[in-house]
Design a protein around this motif. Sequence first.
Motif, PDB file in Angstrom:
ATOM      1  N   VAL A 204      35.046   6.121 -11.766  1.00 14.41           N
ATOM      2  CA  VAL A 204      35.901   4.891 -11.863  1.00 14.41           C
ATOM      3  C   VAL A 204      36.112   3.691 -10.257  1.00 14.41           C
ATOM      4  O   VAL A 204      35.288   5.402  -9.327  1.00 14.41           O
ATOM      5  CB  VAL A 204      37.428   6.335 -11.377  1.00 14.41           C
ATOM      6  N   PRO A 205      36.175   3.056 -10.229  1.00 13.42           N
ATOM      7  CA  PRO A 205      36.288   2.466  -9.273  1.00 13.42           C
ATOM      8  C   PRO A 205      36.993   2.985  -8.445  1.00 13.42           C
ATOM      9  O   PRO A 205      38.342   4.156  -7.879  1.00 13.42           O
ATOM     10  CB  PRO A 205      37.704   1.549  -9.706  1.00 13.42           C
ATOM     11  N   THR A 206      36.237   3.033  -7.301  1.00 12.22           N
ATOM     12  CA  THR A 206      36.473   3.786  -6.235  1.00 12.22           C
ATOM     13  C   THR A 206      36.896   3.406  -4.374  1.00 12.22           C
ATOM     14  O   THR A 206      36.107   2.107  -4.220  1.00 12.22           O
ATOM     15  CB  THR A 206      35.656   5.320  -5.753  1.00 12.22           C
ATOM     16  N   LEU A 207      37.617   2.712  -3.697  1.00 12.10           N
ATOM     17  CA  LEU A 207      38.059   2.128  -2.773  1.00 12.10           C
ATOM     18  C   LEU A 207      37.937   2.934  -1.765  1.00 12.10           C
ATOM     19  O   LEU A 207      38.372   4.275  -1.693  1.00 12.10           O
ATOM     20  CB  LEU A 207      38.727   1.412  -2.596  1.00 12.10           C
ATOM     21  N   ILE A 208      37.243   3.399  -0.694  1.00 11.27           N
ATOM     22  CA  ILE A 208      36.803   4.810   0.220  1.00 11.27           C
ATOM     23  C   ILE A 208      37.171   3.481   1.736  1.00 11.27           C
ATOM     24  O   ILE A 208      36.881   2.164   2.404  1.00 11.27           O
ATOM     25  CB  ILE A 208      35.888   5.371   0.736  1.00 11.27           C
ATOM     26  N   ILE A 209      38.318   3.460   2.794  1.00  9.55           N
ATOM     27  CA  ILE A 209      38.786   3.282   4.064  1.00  9.55           C
ATOM     28  C   ILE A 209      38.634   3.668   4.709  1.00  9.55           C
ATOM     29  O   ILE A 209      38.753   5.539   5.001  1.00  9.55           O
ATOM     30  CB  ILE A 209      40.372   3.031   3.378  1.00  9.55           C
ATOM     31  N   TRP A 210      37.815   3.694   6.306  1.00 11.41           N
ATOM     32  CA  TRP A 210      37.485   4.210   7.110  1.00 11.41           C
ATOM     33  C   TRP A 210      37.797   3.535   8.803  1.00 11.41           C
ATOM     34  O   TRP A 210      37.653   1.795   8.599  1.00 11.41           O
ATOM     35  CB  TRP A 210      35.650   4.570   7.153  1.00 11.41           C
ATOM     36  N   GLY A 211      38.906   4.112   9.410  1.00 10.85           N
ATOM     37  CA  GLY A 211      38.677   3.588  10.621  1.00 10.85           C
ATOM     38  C   GLY A 211      37.188   3.794  11.744  1.00 10.85           C
ATOM     39  O   GLY A 211      36.386   4.344  11.842  1.00 10.85           O
ATOM     40  N   SER A 212      36.693   2.355  12.466  1.00  9.91           N
ATOM     41  CA  SER A 212      35.744   2.294  12.696  1.00  9.91           C
ATOM     42  C   SER A 212      35.435   2.768  13.940  1.00  9.91           C
ATOM     43  O   SER A 212      34.485   3.730  14.675  1.00  9.91           O
ATOM     44  CB  SER A 212      35.589   1.200  13.181  1.00  9.91           C
ATOM     45  N   GLU A 213      36.650   3.614  14.655  1.00  8.47           N
ATOM     46  CA  GLU A 213      37.301   4.423  15.877  1.00  8.47           C
ATOM     47  C   GLU A 213      37.078   6.017  15.593  1.00  8.47           C
ATOM     48  O   GLU A 213      37.656   6.845  16.444  1.00  8.47           O
ATOM     49  CB  GLU A 213      37.652   3.634  17.106  1.00  8.47           C
ATOM     50  N   ASP A 214      36.959   5.481  14.191  1.00  8.32           N
ATOM     51  CA  ASP A 214      38.062   7.783  13.492  1.00  8.32           C
ATOM     52  C   ASP A 214      36.503   8.635  14.390  1.00  8.32           C
ATOM     53  O   ASP A 214      35.698   8.999  13.962  1.00  8.32           O
ATOM     54  CB  ASP A 214      37.630   8.073  12.489  1.00  8.32           C
ATOM     55  N   ARG A 215      37.070   9.674  14.894  1.00 12.22           N
ATOM     56  CA  ARG A 215      36.650  10.644  15.671  1.00 12.22           C
ATOM     57  C   ARG A 215      36.485  12.351  15.306  1.00 12.22           C
ATOM     58  O   ARG A 215      36.018  12.880  15.342  1.00 12.22           O
ATOM     59  CB  ARG A 215      37.108  10.874  17.454  1.00 12.22           C
ATOM     60  N   ILE A 216      37.370  11.760  14.171  1.00 18.82           N
ATOM     61  CA  ILE A 216      37.884  13.105  13.471  1.00 18.82           C
ATOM     62  C   ILE A 216      36.592  13.673  11.379  1.00 18.82           C
ATOM     63  O   ILE A 216      35.974  14.191  12.145  1.00 18.82           O
ATOM     64  CB  ILE A 216      38.802  13.674  12.904  1.00 18.82           C
ATOM     65  N   VAL A 217      36.434  12.949  11.397  1.00 18.54           N
ATOM     66  CA  VAL A 217      35.883  12.748   9.921  1.00 18.54           C
ATOM     67  C   VAL A 217      35.257  11.287  10.267  1.00 18.54           C
ATOM     68  O   VAL A 217      35.208  10.233  10.107  1.00 18.54           O
ATOM     69  CB  VAL A 217      36.208  12.369   9.134  1.00 18.54           C
ATOM     70  N   ARG A 218      33.891  11.220  10.355  1.00 20.19           N
ATOM     71  CA  ARG A 218      32.709  10.249  10.960  1.00 20.19           C
ATOM     72  C   ARG A 218      32.615   9.493   9.783  1.00 20.19           C
ATOM     73  O   ARG A 218      32.741   9.894   8.592  1.00 20.19           O
ATOM     74  CB  ARG A 218      31.869  10.359  11.690  1.00 20.19           C
ATOM     75  N   ILE A 219      32.277   7.647  10.301  1.00 25.11           N
ATOM     76  CA  ILE A 219      31.652   6.668   9.015  1.00 25.11           C
ATOM     77  C   ILE A 219      30.548   7.096   8.449  1.00 25.11           C
ATOM     78  O   ILE A 219      30.852   6.698   7.322  1.00 25.11           O
ATOM     79  CB  ILE A 219      32.275   5.558  10.041  1.00 25.11           C
ATOM     80  N   GLY A 220      30.176   7.947   8.807  1.00 25.08           N
ATOM     81  CA  GLY A 220      28.316   8.502   8.361  1.00 25.08           C
ATOM     82  C   GLY A 220      28.888   9.203   7.188  1.00 25.08           C
ATOM     83  O   GLY A 220      28.469   8.849   5.849  1.00 25.08           O
ATOM     84  N   GLN A 221      30.523   9.633   7.207  1.00 23.65           N
ATOM     85  CA  GLN A 221      30.880  10.396   5.430  1.00 23.65           C
ATOM     86  C   GLN A 221      30.804   9.462   4.708  1.00 23.65           C
ATOM     87  O   GLN A 221      30.701   9.201   3.343  1.00 23.65           O
ATOM     88  CB  GLN A 221      31.599  11.247   5.701  1.00 23.65           C
ATOM     89  N   GLY A 222      31.196   8.401   5.094  1.00 22.27           N
ATOM     90  CA  GLY A 222      32.225   6.842   4.609  1.00 22.27           C
ATOM     91  C   GLY A 222      30.640   6.365   3.627  1.00 22.27           C
ATOM     92  O   GLY A 222      30.947   6.399   2.592  1.00 22.27           O
ATOM     93  N   LYS A 223      29.633   6.469   4.847  1.00 29.70           N
ATOM     94  CA  LYS A 223      28.995   5.699   4.122  1.00 29.70           C
ATOM     95  C   LYS A 223      27.494   6.326   3.324  1.00 29.70           C
ATOM     96  O   LYS A 223      26.976   5.936   2.036  1.00 29.70           O
ATOM     97  CB  LYS A 223      27.941   5.078   4.953  1.00 29.70           C
ATOM     98  N   ARG A 224      28.033   7.492   3.715  1.00 27.68           N
ATOM     99  CA  ARG A 224      26.746   9.048   2.558  1.00 27.68           C
ATOM    100  C   ARG A 224      28.212   8.247   1.041  1.00 27.68           C
ATOM    101  O   ARG A 224      27.184   8.000  -0.134  1.00 27.68           O
ATOM    102  CB  ARG A 224      27.200   9.688   3.074  1.00 27.68           C
ATOM    103  N   LEU A 225      28.844   8.525   1.214  1.00 28.75           N
ATOM    104  CA  LEU A 225      29.604   8.746   0.363  1.00 28.75           C
ATOM    105  C   LEU A 225      29.721   7.722  -1.252  1.00 28.75           C
ATOM    106  O   LEU A 225      29.506   7.889  -2.224  1.00 28.75           O
ATOM    107  CB  LEU A 225      30.793   9.283   0.236  1.00 28.75           C
TER     108      LEU A 225
END
Length: 282
Positions: free
Chosen positions: A222-243
């Motif tokens: 299904v079409p998926t939008l993944i949103i991340w804050g650039s300064e997220d210290r709880i879950v790092r943005i690398g997880q978003g890039k991987r996903l």
Amino acid sequence: MGDRLTFAYGAGVDISYRIVGNGPVPVVFIHGFAAALTTWDDILSLFPTERFTLYLFDLKGFGFSSKPRAGSYSIEEQAAVTAAFLEAKGLSRVVLAGHSLGGAIALLVTLQALDRGETGLVSRLVLIAPSAYPQKLPRLMGMLRIPLLACIGMALIPVRTIVRYTLARVFHDKGAITPERIRRYESCFGRRGMAGVLIRSARAIDPESYGAITSRYGEISVPTLIIWGSEDRIVRIGQGKRLVGEMPDARLAVIDGCGHNPHEERPRETFAVIVDFLGAGG
């Protein structure tokens, strides 16, 4: 905005929810750990009510939902709560929007629907900083997993102090930590039985159990939008890039100068990318 309602999830467990709007596009919001449906307050008013119907609910144990001492608070249990809510409301073709732990729940609900052959249950996913992969637990979660330390801390430390401590690590823009927002989270943290829920929920998080789920993200078409804050210290943005690299139809939107809660810290920017994504077909 929308009366507070409840539906029965099993014996003696009531799940609190609200419905906002009356439009043809159903959007179901799933909050994260140590939050409640009020986490979406800043973004709700931006959705046109004639186009969207927004469904918000408190996960089992959180907000105004029941806090039973028996039973599970695992991600699998919260996914079952979500599926029960969708069934109770007779929903299909929903946009499932989840934040942090709620994002992981949304992914699991989607996979379980595929296993049941319910390919039309979820039409789109909006995942805001989802905890999609195993990682070192944030400090608060780690402390909650130590029973004695957690019990003493929750009993002796004022709720407002816990809220301020947590928000200071979640938000990049400290100006967004307003008195109103602190009161909002106090209403979540301060309810009777909440300490036990937080401790049991933190202890139920098993990073190893993610393995069976993470290997299947490629099945979610299904079409998926993944949103991340650039300064997220709880879950790092690398997880978003991987996903976004593992899901066949996913895109990543980064909100600059923002921490772990873009829908609260940057609601207008977050809404803009969501409505643009849904504008491609709703």
